[in-house]
Design an enzyme around this catalytic site. Sequence first.
Site, mmCIF file in Angstrom:
data_model
loop_
_atom_site.group_PDB
_atom_site.id
_atom_site.type_symbol
_atom_site.label_atom_id
_atom_site.label_comp_id
_atom_site.label_asym_id
_atom_site.label_seq_id
_atom_site.Cartn_x
_atom_site.Cartn_y
_atom_site.Cartn_z
ATOM 1 N N TYR A 49 0.868 -1.174 0.000
ATOM 2 C CA TYR A 49 0.000 0.000 0.000
ATOM 3 C C TYR A 49 0.907 1.227 0.000
ATOM 4 O O TYR A 49 1.684 1.411 0.937
ATOM 5 C CB TYR A 49 -0.881 0.034 1.257
ATOM 6 C CG TYR A 49 -1.762 -1.186 1.431
ATOM 7 C CD1 TYR A 49 -3.077 -1.179 0.989
ATOM 8 C CD2 TYR A 49 -1.270 -2.347 2.034
ATOM 9 C CE1 TYR A 49 -3.892 -2.299 1.145
ATOM 10 C CE2 TYR A 49 -2.076 -3.462 2.185
ATOM 11 C CZ TYR A 49 -3.383 -3.435 1.742
ATOM 12 O OH TYR A 49 -4.174 -4.541 1.899
ATOM 13 N N TYR A 50 0.808 2.060 -1.038
ATOM 14 C CA TYR A 50 1.635 3.267 -1.118
ATOM 15 C C TYR A 50 0.819 4.486 -0.715
ATOM 16 O O TYR A 50 -0.317 4.642 -1.157
ATOM 17 C CB TYR A 50 2.192 3.441 -2.528
ATOM 18 C CG TYR A 50 3.330 2.480 -2.796
ATOM 19 C CD1 TYR A 50 4.632 2.816 -2.468
ATOM 20 C CD2 TYR A 50 3.087 1.220 -3.343
ATOM 21 C CE1 TYR A 50 5.678 1.936 -2.682
ATOM 22 C CE2 TYR A 50 4.126 0.327 -3.563
ATOM 23 C CZ TYR A 50 5.419 0.695 -3.229
ATOM 24 O OH TYR A 50 6.450 -0.187 -3.429
ATOM 25 N N TYR A 51 1.420 5.328 0.099
ATOM 26 C CA TYR A 51 0.714 6.497 0.624
ATOM 27 C C TYR A 51 1.302 7.803 0.095
ATOM 28 O O TYR A 51 2.511 7.903 -0.135
ATOM 29 C CB TYR A 51 0.758 6.497 2.154
ATOM 30 C CG TYR A 51 -0.259 5.548 2.731
ATOM 31 C CD1 TYR A 51 -1.514 5.998 3.115
ATOM 32 C CD2 TYR A 51 0.011 4.186 2.828
ATOM 33 C CE1 TYR A 51 -2.459 5.120 3.598
ATOM 34 C CE2 TYR A 51 -0.939 3.301 3.314
ATOM 35 C CZ TYR A 51 -2.177 3.776 3.697
ATOM 36 O OH TYR A 51 -3.120 2.912 4.166
#
Lengths: 203, 203
Positions: A49-51
């Site tokens: 999951y990239y933020y």
Amino acid sequence: MLEIEIKIPLTKQQISIVLNELRQLSNITDEINYKPLCTFLGEKTELDYYYQHPCRNFAQTDEALRIRDKKVAGSSESFELTYKGAKIDSITKTRREISVKIDSLENIQALLSSLGFFLAGQVIKNRKSWKINKEGITVSIDEVKSLGTYLELEIVDVQSKYEVSAEKLFLWLRKLLKCEELPPMERRSYLELLLKRSEVSSK
Amino acid sequence: MLEIEIKIPLTKQQISIVLNELRQLSNITDEINYKPLCTFLGEKTELDYYYQHPCRNFAQTDEALRIRDKKVAGSSESFELTYKGAKIDSITKTRREISVKIDSLENIQALLSSLGFFLAGQVIKNRKSWKINKEGITVSIDEVKSLGTYLELEIVDVQSKYEVSAEKLFLWLRKLLKCEELPPMERRSYLELLLKRSEVSSK
């Protein structure tokens, strides 16, 4: 900690060549320490999951913040929060990396969201990894959902002898592909490639 | 998760009264489940690092981001990253809390700093804790470095019956202090009190 890394996309033919080479290396024993030259580390599914930062555009600063959910045989084995700094050269994917292990995926997601971070995208891949024992190189074959298959070679360099490590990676890449010339590197992250792809397909 | 919490400063005389009351409760056995009414949970030193957000003023939004290093007998037992939302009423210190356990203090500090968070202050305290078993209330006596001694009563409320829990805390606070009237609550965090104190002393 410096993560020195190179990556290239693999054709079907190249996948066979690399797998064959890794198999052969696994069957050869090092004459000095009696270990095999190469060891299979295992296979896992990685959900990344990239933020995005609340007040800094990571796409421009070339940074990344990632939660990784590592699954082995369908069950989460560990969760990790990783910050990646900007790439430090123009050929490899070398970056400064800082990671911590986390005990709860749900809570770290809620915590980041409360701080104003928001999900930029998700990368799902199946990763098979090997270790080139003498060199400390990790070789991974990644089947990335909606993208294709990639080969990644990595050295985690704690002493920052960056150039020596990069040269080693280039040497082993040619060795594994059984080619004289260095193929063109893919410096974009899987996330960038996926976002680019969805941009093109929505046009 | 909602953390319903009240806090008051203790005089030396009040410390004796509370400790005596807790001791007596520990010696009484519940007639239903044969457990003592109160159990001593232990003593630890908590080193709390509070961070400021890179683009949001936590002092104004009444939020907090904290790394806690829990030490038992001088050794770090665990590290925890906690986000605290703004207080939800005007009497208690009730807030939404999200916590994750972390495996490395050094790495989470470096990671937060890379994301632009910066240290706002540090709180060091010695905490002795007890559990009021039937009520699920945690009672803590905190000796806070450079501040003094405080009594904290807390219920972690997963079902959000907030008013019922707050009433329980008020009842037990009066019981432990052996007084009829509710004393004035301290709603400021230890960090706020310490920052206020250093502000006053630097004038």
